[in-house]
Design a protein around this motif. Structure first.
Motif, PDB file in Angstrom:
ATOM      1  N   ARG A 120      35.212  45.568  31.519  1.00 12.98           N
ATOM      2  CA  ARG A 120      35.996  45.662  32.750  1.00 12.98           C
ATOM      3  C   ARG A 120      35.118  46.138  33.902  1.00 12.98           C
ATOM      4  NH1 ARG A 120      40.415  45.157  35.245  1.00 12.98           N
ATOM      5  NH2 ARG A 120      40.915  46.591  36.908  1.00 12.98           N
ATOM      6  N   LEU A 164      33.200  43.257  35.118  1.00 15.34           N
ATOM      7  CA  LEU A 164      34.059  42.350  35.887  1.00 15.34           C
ATOM      8  C   LEU A 164      34.234  42.877  37.311  1.00 15.34           C
ATOM      9  CD1 LEU A 164      36.095  39.985  36.125  1.00 15.34           C
ATOM     10  CD2 LEU A 164      37.843  41.541  35.279  1.00 15.34           C
ATOM     11  N   LEU A 165      34.483  44.186  37.428  1.00 12.69           N
ATOM     12  CA  LEU A 165      34.683  44.770  38.760  1.00 12.69           C
ATOM     13  C   LEU A 165      33.401  44.672  39.578  1.00 12.69           C
ATOM     14  CD1 LEU A 165      36.872  47.881  37.874  1.00 12.69           C
ATOM     15  CD2 LEU A 165      37.588  45.760  38.998  1.00 12.69           C
ATOM     16  N   MET A 176      38.785  42.820  48.926  1.00 15.14           N
ATOM     17  CA  MET A 176      39.884  42.309  48.089  1.00 15.14           C
ATOM     18  C   MET A 176      40.031  43.161  46.824  1.00 15.14           C
ATOM     19  SD  MET A 176      42.112  40.035  48.581  1.00 15.14           S
ATOM     20  CE  MET A 176      43.526  40.472  47.564  1.00 15.14           C
ATOM     21  N   VAL A 177      38.920  43.559  46.230  1.00 19.10           N
ATOM     22  CA  VAL A 177      38.988  44.418  45.039  1.00 19.10           C
ATOM     23  C   VAL A 177      39.683  45.737  45.391  1.00 19.10           C
ATOM     24  CG1 VAL A 177      37.650  45.652  43.291  1.00 19.10           C
ATOM     25  CG2 VAL A 177      36.914  43.397  44.047  1.00 19.10           C
ATOM     26  N   LEU A 209      43.305  45.431  45.641  1.00 20.19           N
ATOM     27  CA  LEU A 209      43.972  45.194  44.354  1.00 20.19           C
ATOM     28  C   LEU A 209      44.006  46.463  43.505  1.00 20.19           C
ATOM     29  CD1 LEU A 209      42.569  41.642  43.519  1.00 20.19           C
ATOM     30  CD2 LEU A 209      44.934  42.216  44.073  1.00 20.19           C
ATOM     31  N   GLY A 210      43.616  47.603  44.112  1.00 18.76           N
ATOM     32  CA  GLY A 210      43.866  48.872  43.429  1.00 18.76           C
ATOM     33  C   GLY A 210      42.659  49.559  42.819  1.00 18.76           C
ATOM     34  N   THR A 211      41.454  49.026  43.030  1.00 16.60           N
ATOM     35  CA  THR A 211      40.270  49.690  42.479  1.00 16.60           C
ATOM     36  C   THR A 211      39.539  50.451  43.579  1.00 16.60           C
ATOM     37  OG1 THR A 211      39.977  48.028  40.760  1.00 16.60           O
ATOM     38  CG2 THR A 211      38.034  49.324  41.355  1.00 16.60           C
ATOM     39  N   ARG A 238      42.542  39.499  35.988  1.00 18.99           N
ATOM     40  CA  ARG A 238      42.147  40.746  35.311  1.00 18.99           C
ATOM     41  C   ARG A 238      41.673  41.820  36.293  1.00 18.99           C
ATOM     42  NH1 ARG A 238      44.593  40.307  30.716  1.00 18.99           N
ATOM     43  NH2 ARG A 238      43.773  38.807  29.216  1.00 18.99           N
ATOM     44  N   ALA A 249      42.935  42.628  38.936  1.00 16.03           N
ATOM     45  CA  ALA A 249      44.088  43.346  39.472  1.00 16.03           C
ATOM     46  C   ALA A 249      44.808  44.176  38.410  1.00 16.03           C
ATOM     47  CB  ALA A 249      45.064  42.352  40.094  1.00 16.03           C
ATOM     48  N   ARG A 288      47.621  36.912  41.095  1.00 17.82           N
ATOM     49  CA  ARG A 288      46.730  38.069  41.106  1.00 17.82           C
ATOM     50  C   ARG A 288      47.438  39.278  41.722  1.00 17.82           C
ATOM     51  NH1 ARG A 288      41.367  37.422  44.705  1.00 17.82           N
ATOM     52  NH2 ARG A 288      42.982  37.417  46.308  1.00 17.82           N
ATOM     53  N   ALA A 289      48.181  39.033  42.802  1.00 18.67           N
ATOM     54  CA  ALA A 289      48.922  40.133  43.433  1.00 18.67           C
ATOM     55  C   ALA A 289      49.999  40.667  42.494  1.00 18.67           C
ATOM     56  CB  ALA A 289      49.538  39.656  44.748  1.00 18.67           C
ATOM     57  N   THR A 298      49.359  43.419  39.790  1.00 18.93           N
ATOM     58  CA  THR A 298      49.351  44.847  40.099  1.00 18.93           C
ATOM     59  C   THR A 298      50.744  45.460  39.910  1.00 18.93           C
ATOM     60  OG1 THR A 298      49.872  44.573  42.447  1.00 18.93           O
ATOM     61  CG2 THR A 298      47.536  44.495  41.847  1.00 18.93           C
TER      62      THR A 298
END
Ligand SMILES: Nc1ncnc2c1ncn2[C@@H]1O[C@H](COP(=O)(O)OP(=O)(O)OP(=O)(O)O)[C@@H](O)[C@H]1O
Ligand SMILES: [Mg+2]
Lengths: 290, 231
Positions: free
Chosen positions: A167, A170-171, A181-182, A185-187, B98, B100, B143-144, B147
């Motif tokens: 993971r 991937l990030l 954008m990452v 999306l919460g990171t 993935r 997200a 993708r959204a 989350t």
């Protein structure tokens, strides 16, 4: 002299050289891919790795322990530098500012090494287990260089699998394509940046430790190798991990065989190679066309 | 569910939003209309924390998320489908999703996402750059959703899509509302907005100047269009 033996020995030599170059170039390219910055201090961090490795061996007598202590120490230095200084510049997106800051770190590292370890080179003994030579096609070949090839290949495969299968990997790939954008999306992208910077520093330090038994730990070792690393990153493609592997191999082979056939021209050949790549593929062999 | 009050946002010295007010009840769809450059994207980016507002409130349920960093806003339940889709071009469809997914047990599993978007399931191993515009838009929505959002912000999702794909998109947006997702839809495509919206807001020069339930908007449409939307 037997020709086949010569070729095999030089080829192995080139592979071991490529391993050392890869350790510094891959961190440089990963950091560039994520942060779009060229870390001028990368050679200095490689050098600090070698010296910390030297001291670890001096105090503990264990080369193997130095392979752990040096990367951890240098990763900590890099992490603090990134968090305290570098991260303040991300909002400015100013390449010149990055350049000055990392160049400043390079100077401070060189001065610090000079203060702590003094001006004279420090030699590191090859550990007992890896001393001596093996005879390949009637040519003696140092076991330590075979070890470098093995550890370089292992590191390349491990890093590649890390990037492709975990993971965190991937990030890292996602941030290199679109950090904002990452983030949305919460990171926490700041964590990814610090992480990759520390990883790059740790790998460079590992390269420093590994090259010390070959060339000793000396003050200019960072600047020699960083130039090669820049060339590798440009040839392979800025930000491309596979590119840093291919580039390291190419440059090492040109260095080793070039030094034999065209003694004085070896350096020039590397730049010619870089020029050729830039003409044919401006983004580097495995890079994105800009 | 989502209430925006007096939002002011700047790009450097440029004062872009001059007090935007929006309110979307839970599981409803609000369409935000307006000419080019009035600040619709800036509004969405302000809510998401990507262009942090200098003044104003963004109430998500009863939490004011204005000024939070984007990753915490995302974790609080706001999902972002940006203008231009911004798919990760070198990641596969699955990898895009993935990125997200931060936690394992989720409402929108990969399986459910592929039920909602069968075309994506077929292209699971393709890279983002290999998808058509419509597929990329569906992937941006998938993708959204990964989350697990309470609120979804969609910025001009119909841009550049064929009418048939826009109709499919309208279906999807309607289904998401039925699943309880609250949606803010920025659109230039009036047909799409009318097909799905419960409320309509119109922006002019960084302000919300009109708000009405869809029925009222449709009754007043000609006047509103003439005043605020045509050039
Ligand atoms: N990054 C930026 N820096 C400075 N000004 C910006 C930036 N992004 C947008 N603007 C300005 O802010 C204003 C609002 O832009 P915004 O993108 O929010 O409008 P929009 O309503 O989404 O337009 P469109 O319908 O074209 O997407 C415009 O005048 C634009 O020029
Ligand atoms: Mg816009």
């Amino acid at each position: 002299m037997n020709f086949a033996g010569f070729i095999v020995a030089q080829t192995l030599n080139a592979f071991s050289q490529a391993a050392i170059l890869f350790f510094i170039a891959c961190g440089l390219t990963l950091i560039f891919g994520i942060m779009r910055i060229i870390n001028f201090a990368h050679g200095g961090l490689f050098m600090v790795g070698a010296y910390v490795g030297y001291s670890t061996v001096a105090y503990t007598g264990s080369f193997w322990l130095s392979l752990l202590i040096a990367p951890i120490t240098v990763a900590a230095i890099g992490g603090i530098f990134e968090k305290v200084f570098l991260s303040k510049l991300y909002v400015r997106q100013d390449a010149g500012a990055y350049l000055m800051l990392t160049f400043g770190l390079a100077i401070i590292l060189a001065q610090a090494v000079h203060l702590i370890w003094g001006p004279q080179p420090r030699s590191v003994a090859i550990p007992d287990l890896l001393r001596g030579v093996v005879v390949i096609l009637n040519q003696p070949f140092p076991i330590y260089r075979l070890f470098l090839i093995a550890i370089g290949a292992a590191a390349a495969i491990a890093l590649w699998q890390f990037l492709e299968r975990t993971r965190a990997g991937l990030l890292i790939r996602a941030v290199s394509q679109n950090a904002e954008m990452v983030h949305a999306l919460g990171t926490d992208v700041a964590l990814v940046r610090t992480g990759i910077f520390m990883l790059g520093c740790a790998i460079a330090a590992l390269g420093g430790v590994l090259s010390a038994p070959l060339v000793t730990a000396f003050l200019g070792m960072g600047s020699t190798v960083i130039i090669d690393a820049f060339v590798i990153v440009i040839i392979g493609g800025m930000g491309s991990f596979l590119g840093s592997i291919v580039g390291s191999l190419l440059v090492a082979f040109v260095q080793v065989f070039g030094a034999y056939y065209f003694q004085d021209m070896a350096l020039a050949i590397i730049y010619l190679l870089m020029l050729l790549v830039l003409i044919v593929r401006p983004g580097g062999l495995l890079g994105k066309e800009q | 569910m989502l209430r925006i009050e007096g939002l002011h946002t700047y790009y450097g010295p440029g004062h872009i939003l001059h007090g935007v007010d929006l309110h979307i009840p839970e599981a409803k769809i609000a369409a935000v209309l307006g000419r080019n450059g009035v600040g619709k994207t800036t509004t969405v980016r302000s809510i998401m924390g990507l262009a942090p507002p200098r003044a104003g409130h963004v109430w998500l349920a009863n939490q004011d998320i204005a000024g939070w960093p984007p990753h915490l806003i995302a974790r609080a339940g706001v999902a972002y489908v940006p203008e231009g889709r911004l798919i990760f071009p070198d990641l596969t469809v699955v990898e895009n999703i993935r990125v997200a997914e931060r936690t394992a047990a989720r409402q929108w599993t990969l399986e459910r996402l592929f039920q909602l978007f069968p075309a994506l399931g077929e292209r699971a191993r393709n890279r983002g750059s290999e998808l058509s515009g419509g597929e990329q838009q569906m992937l941006a929505v998938a993708r959204a959703l990964a989350t697990d959002p309470k609120v979804m912000l969609l910025d001009e999702p119909s841009q550049g899509l064929a009418p048939l794909v826009v109709r499919e998109l309208a279906n999807v947006i309607g289904r998401l509302r039925d699943e309880g997702v609250t949606i803010l839809l920025v659109e230039q495509n009036l047909k799409l907005a009318e097909a799905v919206a419960d409320h309509v807001f119109v922006m002019v020069k960084g302000r919300t100047v009109y708000k009405a339930p869809l029925k009222t908007f449709q009754a007043e449409q000609n006047e509103v269009k003439a005043r605020y939307l045509t050039l």
